[in-house]
Design an enzyme around this catalytic site. Structure first.
Site, PDB file in Angstrom:
ATOM      1  N   THR A   1       3.234   4.349   1.165  1.00  0.00           N
ATOM      2  CA  THR A   1       4.436   4.450   1.994  1.00  0.00           C
ATOM      3  C   THR A   1       4.068   4.989   3.373  1.00  0.00           C
ATOM      4  O   THR A   1       4.613   4.550   4.393  1.00  0.00           O
ATOM      5  CB  THR A   1       5.474   5.336   1.287  1.00  0.00           C
ATOM      6  OG1 THR A   1       5.817   4.705   0.048  1.00  0.00           O
ATOM      7  CG2 THR A   1       6.743   5.504   2.110  1.00  0.00           C
TER       8      THR A   1
ATOM      9  N   GLY B   1       0.837  -1.202   0.000  1.00  0.00           N
ATOM     10  CA  GLY B   1       0.000   0.000   0.000  1.00  0.00           C
ATOM     11  C   GLY B   1       0.861   1.236   0.000  1.00  0.00           C
ATOM     12  O   GLY B   1       1.980   1.232  -0.532  1.00  0.00           O
TER      13      GLY B   1
ATOM     14  N   GLU C   1       3.981  10.017  -6.319  1.00  0.00           N
ATOM     15  CA  GLU C   1       3.256   8.921  -6.959  1.00  0.00           C
ATOM     16  C   GLU C   1       1.822   9.392  -7.235  1.00  0.00           C
ATOM     17  O   GLU C   1       1.079   9.706  -6.298  1.00  0.00           O
ATOM     18  CB  GLU C   1       3.233   7.703  -6.029  1.00  0.00           C
ATOM     19  CG  GLU C   1       2.529   6.515  -6.670  1.00  0.00           C
ATOM     20  CD  GLU C   1       2.611   5.240  -5.837  1.00  0.00           C
ATOM     21  OE1 GLU C   1       2.322   5.298  -4.633  1.00  0.00           O
ATOM     22  OE2 GLU C   1       2.962   4.199  -6.414  1.00  0.00           O
TER      23      GLU C   1
ATOM     24  N   GLU D   1       5.593  -3.632   0.648  1.00  0.00           N
ATOM     25  CA  GLU D   1       5.654  -3.279  -0.779  1.00  0.00           C
ATOM     26  C   GLU D   1       4.933  -1.948  -0.897  1.00  0.00           C
ATOM     27  O   GLU D   1       3.705  -1.895  -0.780  1.00  0.00           O
ATOM     28  CB  GLU D   1       4.940  -4.325  -1.646  1.00  0.00           C
ATOM     29  CG  GLU D   1       5.518  -5.724  -1.591  1.00  0.00           C
ATOM     30  CD  GLU D   1       6.888  -5.849  -2.224  1.00  0.00           C
ATOM     31  OE1 GLU D   1       7.395  -4.850  -2.786  1.00  0.00           O
ATOM     32  OE2 GLU D   1       7.460  -6.943  -2.138  1.00  0.00           O
TER      33      GLU D   1
HETATM   34  P1  NDP Z   1      -3.420   2.541   1.982  1.00  0.00           P
HETATM   35  O1  NDP Z   1      -1.979   2.363   2.240  1.00  0.00           O
HETATM   36  O2  NDP Z   1      -4.189   3.433   2.879  1.00  0.00           O
HETATM   37  O3  NDP Z   1      -4.202   1.128   2.008  1.00  0.00           O
HETATM   38  C1  NDP Z   1      -3.646  -0.120   1.753  1.00  0.00           C
HETATM   39  C2  NDP Z   1      -4.233  -1.173   2.681  1.00  0.00           C
HETATM   40  O4  NDP Z   1      -3.852  -0.873   4.036  1.00  0.00           O
HETATM   41  C3  NDP Z   1      -5.765  -1.195   2.696  1.00  0.00           C
HETATM   42  O5  NDP Z   1      -6.212  -2.519   2.895  1.00  0.00           O
HETATM   43  C4  NDP Z   1      -6.088  -0.329   3.890  1.00  0.00           C
HETATM   44  O6  NDP Z   1      -7.372  -0.531   4.432  1.00  0.00           O
HETATM   45  C5  NDP Z   1      -5.012  -0.748   4.853  1.00  0.00           C
HETATM   46  N1  NDP Z   1      -4.764   0.206   5.928  1.00  0.00           N
HETATM   47  C6  NDP Z   1      -5.015   1.533   5.940  1.00  0.00           C
HETATM   48  N2  NDP Z   1      -4.652   2.066   7.113  1.00  0.00           N
HETATM   49  C7  NDP Z   1      -4.149   1.061   7.869  1.00  0.00           C
HETATM   50  C8  NDP Z   1      -3.615   0.988   9.163  1.00  0.00           C
HETATM   51  N3  NDP Z   1      -3.489   2.049   9.944  1.00  0.00           N
HETATM   52  N4  NDP Z   1      -3.198  -0.213   9.641  1.00  0.00           N
HETATM   53  C9  NDP Z   1      -3.293  -1.305   8.873  1.00  0.00           C
HETATM   54  N5  NDP Z   1      -3.789  -1.305   7.629  1.00  0.00           N
HETATM   55  C10 NDP Z   1      -4.214  -0.129   7.113  1.00  0.00           C
HETATM   56  O7  NDP Z   1      -3.565   3.005   0.496  1.00  0.00           O
HETATM   57  P2  NDP Z   1      -4.790   3.836  -0.148  1.00  0.00           P
HETATM   58  O8  NDP Z   1      -5.802   2.874  -0.549  1.00  0.00           O
HETATM   59  O9  NDP Z   1      -5.237   4.931   0.760  1.00  0.00           O
HETATM   60  O10 NDP Z   1      -4.078   4.526  -1.390  1.00  0.00           O
HETATM   61  C11 NDP Z   1      -3.396   5.761  -1.221  1.00  0.00           C
HETATM   62  C12 NDP Z   1      -2.199   5.836  -2.129  1.00  0.00           C
HETATM   63  O11 NDP Z   1      -1.249   4.833  -1.737  1.00  0.00           O
HETATM   64  C13 NDP Z   1      -2.462   5.544  -3.590  1.00  0.00           C
HETATM   65  O12 NDP Z   1      -2.946   6.644  -4.284  1.00  0.00           O
HETATM   66  C14 NDP Z   1      -1.082   5.141  -4.042  1.00  0.00           C
HETATM   67  O13 NDP Z   1      -0.284   6.265  -4.268  1.00  0.00           O
HETATM   68  C15 NDP Z   1      -0.533   4.368  -2.860  1.00  0.00           C
HETATM   69  N6  NDP Z   1      -0.771   2.913  -2.995  1.00  0.00           N
HETATM   70  C16 NDP Z   1       0.231   2.127  -3.396  1.00  0.00           C
HETATM   71  C17 NDP Z   1       0.014   0.776  -3.597  1.00  0.00           C
HETATM   72  C18 NDP Z   1       1.073  -0.130  -4.036  1.00  0.00           C
HETATM   73  O14 NDP Z   1       0.777  -1.103  -4.743  1.00  0.00           O
HETATM   74  N7  NDP Z   1       2.304   0.066  -3.638  1.00  0.00           N
HETATM   75  C19 NDP Z   1      -1.277   0.160  -3.413  1.00  0.00           C
HETATM   76  C20 NDP Z   1      -2.296   1.085  -2.950  1.00  0.00           C
HETATM   77  C21 NDP Z   1      -2.013   2.392  -2.753  1.00  0.00           C
HETATM   78  P3  NDP Z   1      -8.641   0.278   3.856  1.00  0.00           P
HETATM   79  O15 NDP Z   1      -9.199  -0.578   2.837  1.00  0.00           O
HETATM   80  O16 NDP Z   1      -9.544   0.453   5.014  1.00  0.00           O
HETATM   81  O17 NDP Z   1      -8.130   1.592   3.356  1.00  0.00           O
END
Ligand code: NDP
Length: 450
Positions: free
Chosen positions: A207, A205, A353, A227
């Site tokens: 950073t 997700g 990003e 990742e």
């Molecule tokens: P997040 O990092 O918020 O979400 C990724 C996952 O983590 C989701 O399942 C989310 O749950 C969960 N999550 C969120 N907060 C917490 C926490 N405090 N503790 C544990 N798990 C948590 O990404 P976003 O969806 O908000 O995307 C935001 C930006 O992040 C994107 O625009 C992109 O730039 C980047 N991103 C990068 C990715 C990659 O492949 N490297 C993938 C996704 C996003 P929930 O579903 O509730 O949000």
């Protein structure tokens, strides 16, 4: 309950229960109890169950793919590949249980043997951009190594993960071995991090959230793989096959509507061929087919949400647009493929990003400058180098600070090779031959001959 919205129709496609903290604890207790029996399943039997799971996924590729089209707006072609990737990853790691052998080391006064011991419960936290593959990269090697898995899909895209868990049960995985728990990151995800029964976190997700999870894991010295984001460079040298590089560039950044941590969103083009390359790119972008993702010819669908579209648009508003592709009007979170001209490497669209179908282009003069510009980022996940000069390909590959690179290609992921980032793009590696062992701790036992 959380509602699942189609990014194409903007209508509700399903409602899914969102687990509370108490329900998460109950699921973790079941996973912990199941660990005792799962770790004791003979390696050959664990392998057989994973192979059966892979076969069931294979028999449901079309169903899983259609589910992803309606939940995530992925093109049907991509969604079939994604479901097939889960099958392949399961099949690949079904070979791991019988190959997780340790070492036998002669030492003074006896012999030492090492064992790969499973960790316990593994928590996998999945983002919305690739719900199926990213889930599989975590759960398949973790299960193969004898761990039980709890998996939290993203709130926006839970449907395929829920179905995969059902298929796992149908394949014969005992109750509690692989549990999918839809819910909020701030509730379910956080609990994975704070609960002592969870011995490793696999997070993909942003950073920002990754940093927070890493800090949480530090409290219990919990293992983790991260990742995270990317801002990968696609470096085109003047001696490259320009037609091929330009034809491949749109898919390299606009695939999955640019919602890809490996997106080649910084395009560096050597100055003597800059104008010619942009001309070729303009044709390729104009031909890039953005349409209903259920259409077999679709190359790109909509963005995941209205909020994501607003975020993507904010990068384009104050930038110089070179040219754009097309996107449907009306319902759906559509955004056209967009090519921006960077005037310096300090611009926001060059540095951050965007996670949408936007690429920024910047010219460079020589090899040193290309490497310097490519490395001038906090990220380091992926990237490409286009050249016919083998020596240059080798020099630049070693010079670019990133976890995965392609030469004369924009592909990033193969299940049989390690995948992961450097710098703030992540920590640890997924996939490849060593991934199952990464879900174990090595135990050393000394046998005295005295
Ligand atoms: P997040 O990092 O918020 O979400 C990724 C996952 O983590 C989701 O399942 C989310 O749950 C969960 N999550 C969120 N907060 C917490 C926490 N405090 N503790 C544990 N798990 C948590 O990404 P976003 O969806 O908000 O995307 C935001 C930006 O992040 C994107 O625009 C992109 O730039 C980047 N991103 C990068 C990715 C990659 O492949 N490297 C993938 C996704 C996003 P929930 O579903 O509730 O949000």
């Amino acid at each position: 309950m959380s509602t699942v919205i189609s990014p194409v129709t903007e209508e509700v496609v399903a409602t899914v229960p969102a687990a509370s903290a108490e329900e998460t604890d109950e699921a973790l207790a079941r996973a912990q109890a199941a660990f005792t029996t799962w770790r004791a399943v003979a390696p050959g039997d664990r392998a057989r169950l994973l192979r059966r799971f892979a076969t069931l996924v294979d028999e449901h590729i079309e169903e899983l793919a259609q589910l992803e089209v309606s939940n995530s707006g992925h093109t049907i072609g991509n969604a079939r590949w994604e479901a097939g990737n889960v099958r392949d990853v399961l099949a690949y790691y079904s070979a791991a249980p019988e190959r997780l052998s340790g070492q036998q080391i002669p030492v003074s006064g006896g012999v030492a043997a090492t064992f790969h011991e499973p960790l316990g419960v593994v928590g996998v936290i999945v983002p919305w951009n690739f719900p199926m593959p990213i889930a599989g990269w975590g759960f398949a090697p973790a299960l193969a190594a004898g761990n039980t898995v709890v998996l939290k899909p993203a709130e926006l895209t839970p449907l395929t993960a829920v179905r995969l868990a059902e298929l796992g049960l149908d394949a014969g995985l005992p109750e509690g071995v692989f549990t999918v728990l839809p819910g909020k990151g701030s509730v379910v995800g956080e609990r994975f991090v704070t609960h002592p029964a969870v011995r490793k976190i696999c997070f993909t997700g942003s950073t920002e959230v990754g940093r927070r999870i890493m800090a949480g894991c530090a409290e219990q010295v919990k293992r983790l793989t991260l990742e995270l984001g990317g801002k990968s460079a696609n470096i085109v040298f003047a001696d490259a096959d320009l037609e091929k590089a330009a034809a491949a560039a749109p898919t390299g950044v606009f695939d999955n509507a640019g919602q890809d941590c490996c997106a080649r969103s910084r395009l560096l083009v050597q100055r003597p061929v800059y104008d010619r390359f942009l001309g070729l790119l303009e044709q390729a972008v104009a031909a890039f087919r953005v349409t209903d993702p259920a259409d077999e010819s679709a190359e790109m669908g909509p963005l995941i949400s209205a909020a994501q579209r607003t975020s993507v648009a904010s990068y384009v508003d104050d930038a110089e647009v070179a040219f754009r592709g097309t996107a449907p009007d009306g319902k759906g979170f559509w955004y056209p493929p967009t090519v921006l001209l960077a005037t310096s490497s300090e611009e926001r669209h060059w540095r951050e990003e965007i996670f949408g179908p936007v690429v920024s282009v910047l010219p460079f003069d020589d090899e040193d400058e290309a490497v310097r510009l490519a490395n001038d980022t906090e990220y380091g996940l992926s990237g490409s180098i286009w050249t016919r000069d083998l020596g240059r390909a080798l020099r630049v590959s070693r010079g670019v600070e990133t976890g995965n690179l392609s030469v004369n290609s924009n592909s990033s992921v193969r299940y049989s090779t390690p995948f992961g980032g450097v710098k703030q793009s992540g920590l640890g590696r997924e996939l490849g031959p060593d991934a199952a062992a990464a879900f174990t701790d090595v135990k050393t036992v000394f046998f005295s001959s005295e």
